[in-house]
Scaffold this motif. Structure first.
Motif, short mmCIF file in Angstrom:
data_model
loop_
_atom_site.label_atom_id
_atom_site.label_comp_id
_atom_site.label_asym_id
_atom_site.label_seq_id
_atom_site.Cartn_x
_atom_site.Cartn_y
_atom_site.Cartn_z
N UNK A 1 -4.75 3.94 -0.29
CA UNK A 1 -4.02 3.55 -1.48
C UNK A 1 -3.15 2.34 -1.19
N UNK A 2 -3.23 1.34 -2.08
CA UNK A 2 -2.45 0.12 -1.89
C UNK A 2 -0.99 0.36 -2.25
N UNK A 3 -0.10 -0.30 -1.53
CA UNK A 3 1.32 -0.26 -1.83
C UNK A 3 1.58 -1.17 -3.01
N UNK A 4 2.54 -0.82 -3.86
CA UNK A 4 2.77 -1.53 -5.11
C UNK A 4 3.09 -3.00 -4.89
N UNK A 5 3.71 -3.36 -3.75
CA UNK A 5 4.09 -4.75 -3.50
C UNK A 5 2.98 -5.56 -2.84
N UNK A 6 1.86 -4.94 -2.54
CA UNK A 6 0.77 -5.69 -1.89
C UNK A 6 0.29 -6.86 -2.74
N UNK A 7 0.37 -6.73 -4.06
CA UNK A 7 -0.14 -7.76 -4.96
C UNK A 7 0.97 -8.61 -5.58
N UNK A 8 2.18 -8.58 -5.00
CA UNK A 8 3.31 -9.28 -5.61
C UNK A 8 3.72 -10.55 -4.86
#
Length: 306
Positions: free
Chosen positions: A5-12
């Motif tokens: 599962x990706x961490x929420x900040x990975x795409x920020x």
């Protein structure tokens, strides 16, 4: 086998990259390092929630040669960005992927423990502050750059009209405090940190305010205006509130009256309509910068675990 599962900040990363320069002028950071903190000898610095290494990239050029940087973050994607950013520089830097809300063991060997816009996202920020203080040598500092959202909202001025038409502070304060009560996460933590620092036993506690006022000038060059307009939009300035019914219902669920919710929708819609690339806008985010000195530790052992 399921994908991790990706961490929420990975795409920020794009958001972080585009908005950080809204907060400080370079000369103000230099003033803090050299005049306020008087850092005239090499230091070992650890950055909690380092992201792509923003604070390291800003502070290391101002610190004495020989200073080191350790960045800790949960996001493997942002740490990849950090390693890329430091590659080819002469700075001594290392990066550690770890969940700061989990069990992290850190040696008490740092002169500075810093964070930037981290604590407002944590349900138990004082626990993380304890970890920061626990890994700093006696006489070293804990330094936190954290927002005070309601103060930042008071720093909006669109054109020459009344700010209250588009930024109703009373309702926003109510919403921010509701968010803290529901989640523990506190966007107004910036002005609470001095009290938290004192509670943890830090000495010589002070708090400063970031200096930068961003001005979107209709008479400036096209590229300059477009870049600042984009950064402000990324920051959430003047964004459309979305579908009216869903927006209002969301605010009703958070405890606003129907009148308050509809008024908030209208205020945000009006702000979005007024805020265009050729609109004059002044925005002073007023980031709070709290720092204190670590005294004698009461915890025995070479490793401090919280």
């Amino acid at each position: 086998m399921t994908a991790e599962k990706k961490w929420v900040w990975d795409d920020r990363y794009d958001y972080l990259r585009d908005t950080r320069d809204l907060y400080y002028n370079e000369d103000y950071l230099e003033f803090l390092v050299r005049i306020v903190w008087k850092l005239d000898r090499p230091v070992d610095m650890i950055d909690f929630g380092c992201g792509y290494g923003y604070l390291g990239l800003k502070l290391l050029p101002l610190l004495p040669e020989g200073s080191t940087y350790t960045g800790i973050d949960r996001s493997g994607e942002l740490l990849k960005r950090a390693r890329d950013a430091f590659q080819g520089t002469s700075y001594r830097a290392e990066f550690v992927e770890a969940d700061l809300e989990g069990e992290v063991e850190l040696d008490r060997r740092y002169d500075l423990a810093v964070c930037h816009a981290l604590l407002l996202h944590l349900p138990d920020p004082v626990r993380t502050l304890g970890r920061m203080a626990g890994c700093v040598r006696e006489g070293g500092r804990v330094i936190c750059f954290e927002p005070h959202w309601i103060g930042g909202m008071a720093g909006h001025q669109s054109g020459e009209g009344d700010a209250s038409e588009v930024v109703p502070l009373g309702v926003l304060q109510k919403l921010y405090e509701d968010g803290r009560q529901r989640t523990g996460r506190d966007g107004n933590i910036g002005l609470k940190l001095p009290a938290y620092f004192s509670r943890l036993g830090l000495r010589s506690v002070e708090c400063r305010v970031s200096d930068k006022v961003n001005f979107l000038d209709p008479r400036s060059g096209e590229r300059e205006r477009q870049e600042l307009f984009h950064a402000l939009k990324q920051e959430g300035v003047g964004t459309m509130p979305g579908e009216r019914g869903d927006f209002v219902q969301g605010l009703l669920d958070r405890g606003l009256s129907l009148r308050e919710a509809e008024a908030q929708y209208e205020a945000e819609r009006l702000y979005a309509e007024r805020f265009q690339v050729d609109s004059p806008l002044a925005y002073a985010p007023g980031m709070k910068i709290t720092f204190g000195t670590v005294g004698p530790q009461r915890i025995e052992g070479s490793f401090l675990k919280f």
